[in-house]
Design a protein around this motif. Structure first.
Motif, mmCIF file in Angstrom:
data_model
loop_
_atom_site.group_PDB
_atom_site.id
_atom_site.type_symbol
_atom_site.label_atom_id
_atom_site.label_comp_id
_atom_site.label_asym_id
_atom_site.label_seq_id
_atom_site.Cartn_x
_atom_site.Cartn_y
_atom_site.Cartn_z
ATOM 1 N N GLY A 257 4.343 0.159 -4.495
ATOM 2 C CA GLY A 257 4.038 -0.861 -4.118
ATOM 3 C C GLY A 257 4.063 -2.027 -5.575
ATOM 4 O O GLY A 257 4.464 -3.160 -5.381
ATOM 5 N N ASP B 93 0.831 -1.290 0.011
ATOM 6 C CA ASP B 93 -0.068 0.010 0.224
ATOM 7 C C ASP B 93 0.795 1.134 0.135
ATOM 8 O O ASP B 93 0.806 2.212 0.820
ATOM 9 N N THR B 94 1.718 1.197 -1.025
ATOM 10 C CA THR B 94 2.820 2.483 -1.097
ATOM 11 C C THR B 94 2.853 2.758 -2.534
ATOM 12 O O THR B 94 2.291 1.913 -3.151
#
Length: 200
Positions: free
Chosen positions: A9, A5-6
């Motif tokens: 990602g 969740d970046t």
């Protein structure tokens, strides 16, 4: 598995895998692959049937809905640095044609992606050979670095790739991805690696 969740990602997800599925119509081909450090695109050795297709879907690691799915056009490559990289990572080629997969569209975890979210050059591309050599020529360097990063023990590890997010490590049992806890600062990468090697 890297944090998902970046913003990076999807890119890290791709780099954390070494095999995927090429789907041509109803026919499934499973292939090991590498990521071209200069472009971030996938390189593999395709079967003749897949290499002749105008477009195929590449699934990482498989066709599961939560995976990474890229619509691609295979582009046949001559033997050279990229085919050598595939052999260095995996020891053999599974198909008859070395190819780069030119991306057309991508989806990850059921959501559409901008291609640059998943395919991007390695900022360490020019320094990668020197960094791998630094680690591998340090006595017990790869094993010490893996212990420092909390990775599992592997038999005769050899670092064959490095980017700001992690290491590609080859051993007797195949490839292992070792994630860094934080993204490496590109302008301090040599000092960071040397510091890690001294501290173990």
């Amino acid at each position: 598995m890297p944090p998902l969740d970046t913003p990076d990602g999807p890119r890290r997800y791709l780099r954390s895998h070494y095999a995927g599925v090429v789907l041509v119509g109803e026919t499934v081909f499973r292939h090991r692959f590498v990521v071209d450090p200069a472009s971030g695109k996938v390189v593999l050795a395709l079967s003749a049937a897949a290499g002749e297709a105008e477009s195929v879907v590449f699934h990482v690691p498989d066709e599961h809905a939560d995976g990474l799915h890229i619509l691609v056009e295979p582009r046949v490559l001559p033997e050279g640095a990229l085919s050598d990289r595939l052999l260095v990572y995996h020891g053999r080629a599974e198909g008859t044609q070395f190819a780069m997969l030119e991306p057309l569209d991508a989806k990850w975890r059921g959501q559409g992606l901008e291609l640059e979210q998943v395919l991007a050059p390695n900022p360490l591309v020019k320094d990668e050979p020197k960094l791998c050599r630094l680690i591998n020529t340090t006595p017990d360097g790869p094993a010490r670095l893996l212990r420092l990063l909390g990775a599992r023990e592997t038999h005769e590890p050899l670092v064959v790739g490095i980017d700001p997010w992690g290491l590609d490590v080859r051993s007797r049992v195949g490839m292992t991805r070792v994630e860094f806890r934080e993204q490496l600062p590109v302008d301090q990468v040599f000092a960071t690696i040397e510091g890690w090697l001294r501290s173990t």
